[in-house]
Design a protein around this motif. Structure first.
Motif, short mmCIF file in Angstrom:
data_model
loop_
_atom_site.label_atom_id
_atom_site.label_comp_id
_atom_site.label_asym_id
_atom_site.label_seq_id
_atom_site.Cartn_x
_atom_site.Cartn_y
_atom_site.Cartn_z
N LEU A 6 -1.03 80.59 47.12
CA LEU A 6 -1.63 79.36 46.60
C LEU A 6 -2.33 78.61 47.72
O LEU A 6 -1.86 78.59 48.87
N PRO A 7 -3.47 77.97 47.41
CA PRO A 7 -4.23 77.26 48.45
C PRO A 7 -3.51 75.96 48.87
O PRO A 7 -2.73 75.38 48.11
N LYS A 8 -3.79 75.53 50.09
CA LYS A 8 -3.22 74.29 50.61
C LYS A 8 -4.33 73.27 50.85
O LYS A 8 -5.51 73.60 50.85
N ASN A 9 -3.90 72.01 51.03
CA ASN A 9 -4.82 70.91 51.39
C ASN A 9 -6.00 70.80 50.42
O ASN A 9 -7.18 70.78 50.81
N LEU A 10 -5.67 70.76 49.12
CA LEU A 10 -6.71 70.63 48.10
C LEU A 10 -7.35 69.24 48.15
O LEU A 10 -6.69 68.23 48.38
N THR A 11 -8.66 69.18 47.87
CA THR A 11 -9.35 67.90 47.78
C THR A 11 -9.07 67.28 46.41
O THR A 11 -8.58 67.95 45.49
N LYS A 12 -9.43 66.00 46.28
CA LYS A 12 -9.21 65.31 45.01
C LYS A 12 -10.02 65.96 43.90
O LYS A 12 -9.54 66.12 42.77
N ASP A 13 -11.25 66.34 44.22
CA ASP A 13 -12.11 66.98 43.24
C ASP A 13 -11.53 68.33 42.79
O ASP A 13 -11.55 68.65 41.60
N GLN A 14 -11.00 69.09 43.75
CA GLN A 14 -10.39 70.37 43.41
C GLN A 14 -9.17 70.19 42.50
O GLN A 14 -8.97 70.94 41.54
N LYS A 15 -8.36 69.20 42.83
CA LYS A 15 -7.16 68.93 42.03
C LYS A 15 -7.55 68.57 40.59
O LYS A 15 -6.89 69.00 39.63
N ASN A 16 -8.61 67.76 40.44
CA ASN A 16 -9.04 67.36 39.10
C ASN A 16 -9.52 68.57 38.30
O ASN A 16 -9.25 68.68 37.09
N LYS A 17 -10.25 69.47 38.97
CA LYS A 17 -10.73 70.67 38.28
C LYS A 17 -9.58 71.57 37.85
O LYS A 17 -9.61 72.14 36.77
N ILE A 18 -8.58 71.68 38.72
CA ILE A 18 -7.41 72.51 38.37
C ILE A 18 -6.64 71.86 37.23
O ILE A 18 -6.14 72.55 36.32
N LYS A 19 -6.57 70.52 37.22
CA LYS A 19 -5.88 69.82 36.14
C LYS A 19 -6.60 70.05 34.81
O LYS A 19 -5.96 70.29 33.77
N GLU A 20 -7.94 70.01 34.85
CA GLU A 20 -8.73 70.27 33.64
C GLU A 20 -8.48 71.70 33.14
O GLU A 20 -8.34 71.94 31.93
N LEU A 21 -8.43 72.65 34.11
CA LEU A 21 -8.18 74.05 33.74
C LEU A 21 -6.79 74.18 33.12
O LEU A 21 -6.64 74.85 32.09
N HIS A 22 -5.81 73.52 33.70
CA HIS A 22 -4.45 73.60 33.19
C HIS A 22 -4.37 73.05 31.77
O HIS A 22 -3.70 73.64 30.89
N GLU A 23 -5.04 71.93 31.53
CA GLU A 23 -4.99 71.32 30.21
C GLU A 23 -5.72 72.14 29.16
O GLU A 23 -5.43 72.05 27.97
N SER A 24 -6.67 72.97 29.63
CA SER A 24 -7.43 73.78 28.68
C SER A 24 -6.68 75.07 28.29
O SER A 24 -7.05 75.74 27.32
N ILE A 25 -5.64 75.42 29.07
CA ILE A 25 -4.88 76.64 28.78
C ILE A 25 -3.74 76.30 27.83
O ILE A 25 -2.98 75.35 28.05
N LYS A 26 -3.62 77.08 26.77
CA LYS A 26 -2.58 76.84 25.76
C LYS A 26 -1.22 77.32 26.27
O LYS A 26 -1.13 78.29 27.03
N PRO A 27 -0.13 76.64 25.87
CA PRO A 27 1.22 77.01 26.33
C PRO A 27 1.59 78.46 26.02
O PRO A 27 2.30 79.10 26.79
N ASP A 28 1.10 78.98 24.88
CA ASP A 28 1.49 80.35 24.52
C ASP A 28 0.76 81.41 25.35
O ASP A 28 0.95 82.61 25.15
#
Length: 368
Positions: free
Chosen positions: A334-356
């Motif tokens: 896993l990557p370290k020292n993520l920027t705020k923009d990177q974190k937001n993009k990963i959060k968007e990706l996470h929210e777009s993925i369904k639990p199943d």
């Protein structure tokens, strides 16, 4: 009666070649002189184990040993309809008779025999895998060149032993139930040399032997394993008359590798990949022990800890004509020292993925 080779290795006559090899390695390591300094019992067991494996580890020698008529006293033992002269210990007189001559043979050759030498040899991981020829320094007794191994000054200052007539052996008689048996044994006056020294050699003090360092070129076969015992016949201690030398017994140590671990003929390696490579799939370059790199197609959705097999990229055993595999275990980094923009993009990706879409998480959540 002496134990059979099967008893010495602790296996049955039905044991497979692999079982015999495994038993030998275990016992050779247990009784190795370096691990049992000054222990005479361990030293004798070490010699017995090596002697047993020298026969049982060779299919042809083993077959000859197993034949009931084998003079080696193989697993078949004594058979036939003759009378049993069994004693209190349960052994037949025939066995004791054969054992008696076995002891006599050792006595006759004992004075001239050199002892075995044990050495630890360290190989690199690559040397053990691919095989190597390298020099090994052995400190051993060698016949004195000044007296040509006779122990006498100039090699000539000796007389013939009157007790044995110069042959080094004397006859002796022994009464047995089969009658009077006449045999030969080493002369106790001259020690089996047949010579009485008049003036000792000043170089060796009359011993006929000098301790020296000898460099031997030893070939270690490809695929040799850690803790394996390798015996080099005739390269141990030299005898005084140079006719019968001991063996050189090598205990193999193998240095660890920075990346690879060995599992028999297979090689194992952990390869780090990024989380995006694991999610989307990618072509990953995997190093091999030969210094090359192999392109490996990493499947989409690969989980951390998954192991893939690359056929034919392990260690080769030329004698058996087989080659091991390269076992590649995926380690997702896993990557370290993520920027705020990177974190937001990963959060968007996470929210777009369904639990199943997460199999393990879904299974864990539904556990009762």
């Amino acid at each position: 009666m002496a134990k059979s080779y099967y008893d010495i290795l602790g296996v049955t006559k039905a044991a497979t070649d692999d079982e015999i090899k495994s038993a030998y390695r275990k016992l050779a390591k247990k009784y190795h002189p370096d691990l049992n300094p000054g222990d005479e019992h361990a030293a004798q067991m070490f010699k017995d184990v090596n002697e047993a494996y020298e026969t049982l580890g060779d299919p042809q020698k083993r077959a000859a040993y197993d034949r009931p008529s084998s003079s080696a006293g193989g697993g078949g033992g004594h058979s036939g309809g003759g009378a049993d002269f069994g004693g209190a210990g349960g052994a037949s007189f025939f066995d004791e008779f054969v054992d008696m001559f076995s002891r006599q043979g050792k006595e006759q050759g004992g004075a001239a025999s050199g002892g075995d030498i044990s050495l630890n040899v360290t190989l690199t991981f690559e040397e053990a895998a691919f095989g190597v020829a390298k020099d090994v320094t052995v400190n051993r007794f060698e016949p004195c060149s000044a007296c040509r191994g006779t122990g006498a000054k100039g090699g000539t200052q000796y007389t013939k032993c009157n007790n044995c007539g110069g042959i080094g052996k004397v006859r002796f008689a022994q009464e047995t139930p089969f009658g009077r048996v006449v045999s030969m044994k080493a002369c106790n006056v001259c020690g089996g040399t047949g010579k009485i020294i008049k003036e000792p050699c000043p170089t060796c003090g009359g011993r006929g032997l000098l301790r020296k360092n000898s460099n031997l070129r030893i070939t270690f076969p490809a695929g040799i394993e850690p803790n394996q015992i390798m015996t080099v016949p005739g390269e141990g201690e030299r005898s005084r008359n140079g006719t019968k030398s001991g063996n050189l017994v090598l205990m193999i140590n193998v240095m660890p590798h920075k990346y690879f671990k060995r599992k028999g003929l297979d090689l194992a390696i952990e390869v780090p990949v990024t989380f995006s490579q694991a999610l989307l799939g990618d072509k990953v370059m995997v190093p091999t022990l030969k210094g090359q790199k192999v392109a490996f197609p990493l499947p989409e959705g690969t989980q951390s800890g998954t192991t893939f097999k690359l056929k034919g990229h392990g260690i080769e055993n030329a004698k058996k004509g087989i080659t091991g595999d390269l076992l590649v275990t995926i380690d997702i980094e896993l990557p370290k020292n993520l920027t705020k923009d990177q974190k937001n993009k990963i959060k968007e990706l996470h929210e777009s993925i369904k639990p199943d879409q997460y199999d393990k998480s879904k299974e864990f959540a539904n556990r009762k």
